[in-house]
Write an enzyme that holds these catalytic residues in place. Structure first.
Site, PDB file in Angstrom:
ATOM      1  CG  ASP A   1      -0.346  -0.243   2.514  1.00 42.38           C
ATOM      2  OD1 ASP A   1       0.892  -0.406   2.590  1.00 42.38           O
ATOM      3  OD2 ASP A   1      -1.093  -0.289   3.516  1.00 42.38           O
TER       4      ASP A   1
ATOM      5  CG  ASP B   1       0.709   0.937  11.391  1.00 40.82           C
ATOM      6  OD1 ASP B   1      -0.054   1.668  12.046  1.00 40.82           O
ATOM      7  OD2 ASP B   1       0.715   0.885  10.149  1.00 40.82           O
TER       8      ASP B   1
END
Length: 864
Positions: free
Chosen positions: A58, A443
């Site tokens: 992504d 993350d």
């Protein structure tokens, strides 16, 4: 008593101050090894060529599988700072007729004003030609449904024809190998809305068997991300007209499709994913019979579906956004998606996790609780039915014995297959002399590397995204990191250079999270600017209590002086704020310094040098601030600078190597200077640009290895440039005793007298005469040797010695430092008895400081 003795001297060695740029072709480029860590959004294979496999991500580009190394080769490291968004790969397609032809749809809505493109390669992705489609349709590789697809497809019977589904602008077609595109006006309208949340046309497949080679394939299926109305369409005339597929469900939206043996398989979920679906189906459509069958292995949302090319009765499916127990490593279970396998065309299914038919190899795992989740795509290798790939939110997994699960008691052994595939978003980095490299990562918290070529362990405790990191320059094992989000908030410290962490006992406010931190050089103070806070705060007791920094309430990162424990810095626009701790009111005095340019907030104090800061000023170049003089110097020849950092000094020099992402002589790239910015060497090339410095915005040299440099990326992990024959060497460091630290020591009697107006003067009215008397005949017998006797007070700054080196005689060990008149450290060391110093210093006026507790030491200098 003042412990420093100061003289001013002149060295008569000539040099030329020139700026030039040259290229360094001997650099190697790669990544600090983590192994995955980001969302791999698709696996693309082809029946046309064995081992030709691609992975897309992504925000971290695309990769090609290398069978020899069992790893991945990155394909988009050539993207420049103006092409950052190309690292978001929305779809990838291989031409089944000419598998050397590879296509990608790339773009990220929030980078480079949303620039979107189709990349075209005829050499398996080694090089690309770019077709800019921004004005026709927008691409967003990091949007919702990014694991759907593929929405870019090549006609298997006529390779010059491609279709590309967009998120909000409809369907587009190319008839010249992707060089130009036109909208297919006959295709129904797709939902509008924000690009990041509207998925539009999510998946396209050609039915190769409906046509013949050399002619456009007539039957094409396309799925739209919507529910409540028709969302699966078919064309039977090569895309000229489109109609809804009869009896297709509309309660769920298509995720992925595959055609095998005249049968269409469609994975469905009630949302586009990856984090919002809650239900789904797997449907089987016999095309010629126009017959639908629900073959769902569960009511969970289905993300991926794949059919064994050698046996159409073997089907595998994966869920998306489900959280079931996964017993695939010893110990407690982890939670993630389910993997199903059928050997009878979907009539019955084996839940591989539930039936304990999955195991995970511990090799190269950076986290002990690794799960397989967000599995929006799963692929059986069309040339090897034993091999299967599955995407995940934390990397990519592979098994080489999936067929073993077809037997009773058989177990599929899986590996985290991310060798060479690095897809994390680094947000901060420190390199500690003689210690570890420590990162903070979006993350996944961040990592402590003792070897950059080996898999590390993730920081624990975990808060998800960590954003701030710093260490005490004179107490190196003390490290602080900050992180969290609106749901979790934390700040941690380590006293063993990042091996273990413990939380600070309190926070400035209950909602304080994330943001940036800075640690004073001696480790006594931590300044924290939490995300979105109305104040910047500091603690002097490891978080037992916090106080707001007076007059500072802007959301800008703080930085500590790397020598003076009472000095911090921040930048706000064109103003450098110098924070000096006031021992009287126990807070910080602020001195605002005009930079004269709009600066990056990621400034860099110079390691080992007090009061010096380098500042990247974008299109206004590179600046250098010296606290001793208050001057802002512009580094000549640097036309633009996006980031600056420091690393280990070159051999024989004391000033650290300087690294910048900048523009010199009209060429943008990564540069290194070994002489304080007088000359520059470009160390990268056009194939290693990584889309610029990305979210983290940093470039940083290694404190222990000369020439090694690290940079942040938009999603390609921590990029690293290095000299192949580099060596790790111990760096001379002088840590302070953590048990004996004072920021505000009690004043001596002499300093009290100074405060009372005595200005340090005493009754040594004729100090120079006394020096001459004390010296007598010089010990060396050289007529040109000057002698100065150092008494209780500093030498007058007007004492000048013309020489090419200094001879220093002391009765006990002392430490010396030599600075330029502007305050730049050029030499330092520990000397005992007779020592010669300043042998290799260039022409200039310098200041010598001696750390001396004895009142009657002597300095001698050998003159011309």
């Amino acid at each position: 008593m003042n412990p420093f003795k100061t003289i001013l001297f002149l060295l008569l060695v000539s040099f030329a101050n020139t700026l030039y740029a040259q290229n360094a072709s001997n650099y190697a480029w790669g990544n600090v090894k983590i192994g995955g860590g980001g969302f791999v959004t698709g696996i693309i294979t082809t029946p046309a060529e064995e081992n030709l496999i691609f992975a897309r991500t992504d925000v971290g580009g695309a990769y090609r599988w290398d069978e020899d190394t069992q790893g991945w080769t990155p394909l988009l490291d050539w993207t420049s700072r103006t092409q950052t968004g190309y690292q978001g790969v929305e779809s990838l397609a291989i031409d089944p007729g000419e598998p050397n032809r590879v296509y990608m749809s790339v773009g990220t809505d929030y980078w480079n004003s949303g620039i979107s493109a189709i990349l075209r390669s005829d050499d398996y992705g080694e090089t690309f030609t770019i077709t800019n489609v921004t004005n026709q349709f927008k691409i967003h590789g990091n949007g919702m449904g990014r694991q759907n697809g593929e929405r870019l497809a090549v006609d298997p019977n006529m390779g010059n024809v491609l279709f590309c589904g967009s998120r909000v602008h409809g369907l587009f077609k190319s008839e010249n190998y992707g060089a130009s595109w036109s909208k297919v006006v006959s295709f129904p309208d797709v939902p509008g809305g924000a690009l990041w949340q509207t998925n539009g046309i999510a998946t396209i497949v050609f039915d190769k068997e409906s046509g013949q080679s050399g002619e456009a394939t007539p039957r094409i299926f396309a799925g739209i991300s919507r529910t409540g109305s028709n969302n699966l369409y078919v064309s039977n005339n090569g895309g000229e007209t489109w109609n809804p597929v009869e009896n297709a469900i509309s309660t769920h939206m298509p995720q992925r499709m595959e055609i095998a043996n005249n049968t269409l398989y469609v994975a469905y979920a009630n949302e586009s994913g990856p984090w919002n679906p809650s239900s789904g189906r797997l449907m089987k459509y016999k095309i010629d019979e126009n017959e639908w069958t629900n073959i769902s292995p569960s009511n969970n949302p289905i993300g991926g579906v794949t059919v064994d090319a050698s046996n159409p009765d073997i089907i595998m499916a994966s869920t998306i956004n489900t959280w079931h127990q996964q017993y695939w490593r010893p110990g407690s279970p982890v939670w993630g998606d389910r993997i199903f396998r059928s050997t009878d065309g979907g009539n019955t299914w084996t839940d591989l996790f539930a039936e304990r038919k999955m195991s995970l190899n511990s090799k190269d795992l950076w986290e002990s609780t690794m799960s397989l989740h967000w599995v929006g795509d799963i692929k059986i290798d069309p040339h090897n039915p034993d091999r299967v790939f599955a995407i995940s939110g934390n990397g990519l997994f592979m098994s080489n014995n999936i067929t073993d699960t077809d037997d009773d008691g058989g177990i599929a052994h899986w590996n985290l297959q991310c060798h060479g595939l690095e897809e994390t978003v680094p947000l901060g980095l420190i390199s500690i002399p003689n210690e570890a490299l420590i990162s903070v990562i979006g993350d996944y918290d961040g990592f402590t590397h003792t070897n950059v070529f080996e898999t590390p362990q993730r920081h624990s405790p975990s808060v998800g995204t960590s954003t701030g990191i710093d260490f005490a320059a004179r107490y190196r094992k003390f490290v602080v990191r900050s992180g969290g989000d609106e749901n979790t908030s934390a700040i941690f410290y380590s006293e063993n250079a990042g091996s273990t962490w413990r939380a600070f006992p309190s926070k400035p406010t209950a909602s304080s999270n994330s943001g940036h931190v800075a640690v004073s050089a001696n480790g006594t103070k931590v300044i924290w600017n939490p995300n979105g806070a109305s104040n910047t705060y500091f603690t002097s007791n490891k978080g037992e209590s916090w106080s707001p920094v007076a007059t500072i309430n802007v959301n800008t990162p703080p930085y500590s002086d790397r020598v003076n424990s009472n000095i911090f810095y921040t930048v706000n626009g064109s103003t450098l704020r110098v924070l000096s701790f006031n021992c009287e009111n126990q807070n910080y005095d602020i001195n605002n310094v005009s930079i004269g340019a709009n600066a990056s907030s990621l400034i860099r104090p110079v390691p080992g040098i007090e009061g010096e800061v380098w500042i990247a000023c974008h299109n206004q170049g590179l600046k250098r601030y010296k606290h001793q003089t208050g001057e802002i110097e512009t580094i000549a020849g640097v036309r633009a600078c996006e980031g600056v950092g420091f690393g280990k000094a070159p051999e024989g020099k004391s000033f650290p190597a300087v690294y910048i992402w900048g523009n010199i002589d009209g060429n943008e790239g990564i540069y290194r200077s070994d002489d304080e910015g007088q000359s520059w060497i470009r160390i990268n090339d056009s194939q290693h640009q990584y889309g610029g410095l990305g979210n983290g915005g940093f470039i940083m040299g290694d404190a222990n290895v000369f020439g090694r440099v690290y940079l942040s990326t938009v999603g390609r992990g921590i990029a690293m440039g290095y000299l192949p024959d580099e060596e790790y060497t111990e760096v001379e460091v002088n840590d302070i005793d953590p048990n004996n630290i004072e920021d505000c020591p009690e004043k001596t009697d002499e300093e009290e007298n100074d405060d009372n107006g005595n200005n340090g003067e005493d009754d040594h009215e004729n100090e120079d005469d006394k020096d001459d008397e004390d010296d007598g005949e010089n010990e060396s017998g050289d007529d040109d040797t000057s002698s100065i006797n150092m008494k209780n007070n500093p030498l007058n700054i007007n004492d000048k010695i013309f020489m090419d080196q200094l001879r220093l005689d002391f009765n006990q060990p002392v430490r010396y430092t030599i600075y330029t008149i502007a305050g730049v450290l050029v030499e330092q060391g520990l000397i005992s008895r007779t020592s010669y110093v300043a042998k290799n210093i260039q022409t200039g006026i310098y200041i010598l400081k001696i750390s001396d507790e004895n009142s009657t030491q002597t300095v001698r200098s050998k003159g011309h």
